[in-house]
Design a protein around this motif. Structure first.
Motif, short mmCIF file in Angstrom:
data_model
loop_
_atom_site.label_atom_id
_atom_site.label_comp_id
_atom_site.label_asym_id
_atom_site.label_seq_id
_atom_site.Cartn_x
_atom_site.Cartn_y
_atom_site.Cartn_z
N ASP A 1 0.83 -1.21 0.00
CA ASP A 1 0.00 0.00 0.00
C ASP A 1 0.86 1.26 0.00
O ASP A 1 0.58 2.22 -0.72
CB ASP A 1 -0.94 0.01 1.21
N ALA A 2 1.91 1.26 0.81
CA ALA A 2 2.81 2.42 0.87
C ALA A 2 3.51 2.64 -0.47
O ALA A 2 3.61 3.78 -0.95
CB ALA A 2 3.84 2.23 1.98
N GLY B 1 2.35 1.71 -3.36
CA GLY B 1 1.31 2.17 -4.27
C GLY B 1 1.02 3.65 -4.10
O GLY B 1 0.84 4.38 -5.09
N GLN B 2 1.00 4.13 -2.86
CA GLN B 2 0.77 5.55 -2.60
C GLN B 2 1.90 6.40 -3.17
O GLN B 2 1.65 7.46 -3.75
CB GLN B 2 0.61 5.80 -1.11
N ARG B 3 3.12 5.93 -3.02
CA ARG B 3 4.26 6.69 -3.57
C ARG B 3 4.21 6.72 -5.09
O ARG B 3 4.47 7.74 -5.71
CB ARG B 3 5.58 6.08 -3.10
N ALA C 1 1.49 6.40 -6.95
CA ALA C 1 0.36 7.25 -7.32
C ALA C 1 0.74 8.72 -7.19
O ALA C 1 0.34 9.55 -8.02
CB ALA C 1 -0.86 6.93 -6.46
N GLY C 2 1.52 9.05 -6.17
CA GLY C 2 2.00 10.42 -5.99
C GLY C 2 2.89 10.89 -7.12
O GLY C 2 3.03 12.08 -7.36
N ARG C 3 3.50 9.94 -7.81
CA ARG C 3 4.35 10.27 -8.96
C ARG C 3 3.59 10.18 -10.28
O ARG C 3 4.18 10.21 -11.34
CB ARG C 3 5.55 9.35 -9.00
N HIS D 1 -0.86 5.24 -12.51
CA HIS D 1 -2.19 4.69 -12.31
C HIS D 1 -2.01 3.28 -11.76
O HIS D 1 -1.16 2.53 -12.23
CB HIS D 1 -2.97 4.64 -13.63
N LEU D 2 -2.79 2.95 -10.75
CA LEU D 2 -2.62 1.66 -10.08
C LEU D 2 -3.75 0.70 -10.41
O LEU D 2 -4.91 1.09 -10.50
CB LEU D 2 -2.55 1.85 -8.56
N GLN E 1 -4.75 -3.42 -9.12
CA GLN E 1 -4.36 -4.38 -8.10
C GLN E 1 -5.02 -5.74 -8.31
O GLN E 1 -6.16 -5.82 -8.76
CB GLN E 1 -4.75 -3.88 -6.70
#
Length: 91
Positions: A21-22, A24-26, A28-30, A33-34, A36
């Motif tokens: 999850d962490a 994925g968040q990083r 997404a911040g860049r 598109h995710l 799963q």
């Protein structure tokens, strides 16, 4: 860019799930598109029987098939690993 995250943990609250999850968040911040795939959501019986026609398994297969895999060559990994083990004193 789309990144496929594959979660293999049977628990939603595991350390590996938190790490995924962490990451994925990083990503997404860049701007990534995710997408799963959670292995725990797939039918255990369909997996054991390799039933690729089962809805959950076929959806996961489709997600993986759509993903574009970027691979590093084995030579590149070996070269980096070798350089990390060698020091100037070894020469």
């Amino acid at each position: 860019m789309t990144v496929l995250l594959i979660a293999g943990s049977p628990s939603e609250r595991s350390r590996s799930a938190a790490l995924l999850d962490a990451a994925g968040q990083r990503l997404a911040g860049r701007g990534a598109h995710l997408d799963q795939v959670h292995i725990r959501d797939l039918s255990p019986q369909a997996l054991l029987l390799a039933d690729v026609t089962h809805r959950s398994v076929s959806q996961a297969i489709d997600q993986v098939a759509r993903a574009q895999v970027e691979r590093r060559s084995e030579e590149g990994r070996e070269g980096n690993e070798c350089r990390s083990w060698w020091s100037p004193y070894d020469q």
